[in-house]
Design a protein around this motif. Sequence first.
Motif, PDB file in Angstrom:
ATOM      1  N   GLU A   1       5.721  -0.324 -21.351  1.00 35.84           N
ATOM      2  CA  GLU A   1       5.521  -1.046 -20.088  1.00 35.84           C
ATOM      3  C   GLU A   1       6.880  -1.234 -19.424  1.00 35.84           C
ATOM      4  OE1 GLU A   1       7.509  -3.982 -22.294  1.00 35.84           O
ATOM      5  OE2 GLU A   1       5.949  -2.571 -22.920  1.00 35.84           O
TER       6      GLU A   1
ATOM      7  N   CYS B   1       5.012  -6.781 -14.384  1.00 35.91           N
ATOM      8  CA  CYS B   1       5.111  -5.814 -15.471  1.00 35.91           C
ATOM      9  C   CYS B   1       4.004  -4.782 -15.335  1.00 35.91           C
ATOM     10  CB  CYS B   1       5.001  -6.520 -16.827  1.00 35.91           C
ATOM     11  SG  CYS B   1       6.380  -7.627 -17.201  1.00 35.91           S
TER      12      CYS B   1
ATOM     13  N   CYS C   1       8.952  -3.697 -16.517  1.00 30.90           N
ATOM     14  CA  CYS C   1       8.944  -4.906 -15.673  1.00 30.90           C
ATOM     15  C   CYS C   1      10.109  -4.878 -14.688  1.00 30.90           C
ATOM     16  CB  CYS C   1       9.063  -6.168 -16.534  1.00 30.90           C
ATOM     17  SG  CYS C   1       7.811  -6.322 -17.825  1.00 30.90           S
TER      18      CYS C   1
ATOM     19  N   GLU D   1       8.764  -6.356 -21.251  1.00 24.92           N
ATOM     20  CA  GLU D   1       8.022  -7.618 -21.159  1.00 24.92           C
ATOM     21  C   GLU D   1       8.533  -8.636 -22.175  1.00 24.92           C
ATOM     22  OE1 GLU D   1       3.316  -8.902 -20.694  1.00 24.92           O
ATOM     23  OE2 GLU D   1       3.845  -7.286 -22.086  1.00 24.92           O
TER      24      GLU D   1
END
Length: 626
Positions: free
Chosen positions: A610, A585, A612, A414
């Motif tokens: 995370e 994301c 994306c 992200e």
Amino acid sequence: MLKQFLLLQSFSFFLFNVVIVGGKLIGGGFSAEENPFTPKASLVRYWNKEIRGESPRSEFLISKASPLNAVDSATFSKLAAANSLPTRFPDFCSAANLFCFPDLGASLEKHDDDVKFSVYDQKNFTNYGNARAGGADSFKNYSRDGNVVTDSFRRYSRNAAGHDDKFTVYGDNSNVVEEGFNSYGTFGTGGAGDFTNYQNNVNNPTSRFTAYSDGGNGRSQTFKTYTHDANAGNGQSFSSYGKNGNGAPNEFASYGVSSNVIGSGFSNYGESGNAANDTFTSYGSDGNVPQNNFKNYGASGNAAVDTFANYRDKANVGDDSFSSYAKDSNSEKVNFVNYGQSFNPGSETFTGYGKGAEGNKISFKTYTPNSTFKDYTKNGVAFAKYNASTTTANTVGDGKTVNKWIEPGKFFRESSLKEGTVIPMPDIKDKMPKRSFLPRSIITKLPFSTSKLGEIKRIFHAGENSTMDGIITDAVTECERPPSVGETKRCVGSAEDMIDFATSVLGRSVVLRTTENVAGSKQKVVIGKVNGINGGKLTKAVSCHQSLYPYLLYYCHSVPKVRVYEADLLELNSKKKINHGIAICHMDTSSWGPSHGAFLALGSKPGRIEVCHWIFENDMNWAIAD
């Protein structure tokens, strides 16, 4: 009179203003000549009824509506209701803009002289070149740069003597390719078959060689630079290849190199052959998860020589199965040199290998572990430099020398979505065949379940074990797969069904977005202005990705805890805006598998980061309107 005038005025308003919402045109509108009862007109009305507010990319969805006119739509709907669509299959495919393989009729053309086929396409060769003496046929630039390619060679060069066949630059750069060679070169004496630059850069390659060179005498076959840089697909099937042959050398060089998930099946290959000589050099090298199955290979052969050199070298994972290989053979020599030296370890299974054989010599040099030997002959086998341990520097979690199959930029963090960041852009171009949705009036009458696969294949003329058979089976099976943890999913074959799914998850106040174009693909770009959808907060979203199927089919799903962004993409040097990308994301990756490509690319584990990714060409994202 006044009543008739008012009715006329009302119909006129319906005809020309049906696509007006809030005083703005969102659906492209109609000309005075267009029929308001077409599938496209019906979709526009449905959009206006179900969606509140404005969506900047509504025309994008409407452009995928069925191109059928009102009469054809009604006709095919009636045929579908009566289970009679197969009787008008070619007309249906053409009018509805579907992805279908053409039904090739038998061709009984005869050519007595040598023939050169250049820039040729979509042909069925039956009884071609049979009993030919000498000479050569050449296929050059054949079925190249096609979208859907299907060719059939049946009883080709059968019983020929000293006849050569050359396939050069065959089926290259095409999208979905299916080639069938049935009884090719059977009982031929001498001569050669040469496949060079065959099916390279193909998205979904399939070739079937059945009874290929069976009973041949001294006829050689060469496959060079075959399915290079190809993607997915069923790969190649060699069934009863070179069976009962005599002194037939076969060479596979640079076969399946740098390809992604390509499978090859060798069944009854070289069975009962005499003095066969097969060489596999740089086979499946540098590939991603190559899968090869050798069943009854060289069984009952006499004095054969098989060599596997640099086989599956530098590949990622991959699986090979050798079942009853060289079984009951006599004086067979098998050499495995630099076999399976893959980046990430794969698996090899040898069952009944060399069993019942006499006088065989089987040699393994510089061979890797993760191999299973079951019911294996104990005599005549030598293992030299057999690696008892494997190098795992490139396994999950390293994230540096990960195999090249995780395309740069396909997954990112992200933090990369900041103005001024330079980021590699993956290839976001749509690789699927061009298709349209079906209208709801037709699709509701068509079966779509694994319990009805036979009926589906009958409708779309998908032969048993054909490429289309596999495409249909894979798509329906995937659509019936249970959702993952927290996922809500549905496969949709009409735009109305997509609207229904998106609004059922997000409500009727939604916005449809997609990446604007494909500019910047496979290049480094600069992130320009970034906007977080719904204020950049955790939100709900629905993403829809294409599935390969005869009609336009989308796999739509919603997963929890995502953030959606839109960003201007700038050219690296000039900083000029070239695209407007949509990225999603996934903030919770705890339920993802540890071997997911995102973790191979980014170097982490499920739940720790995370992930994306961009919305690719012709894929879509739905989000709640701000």
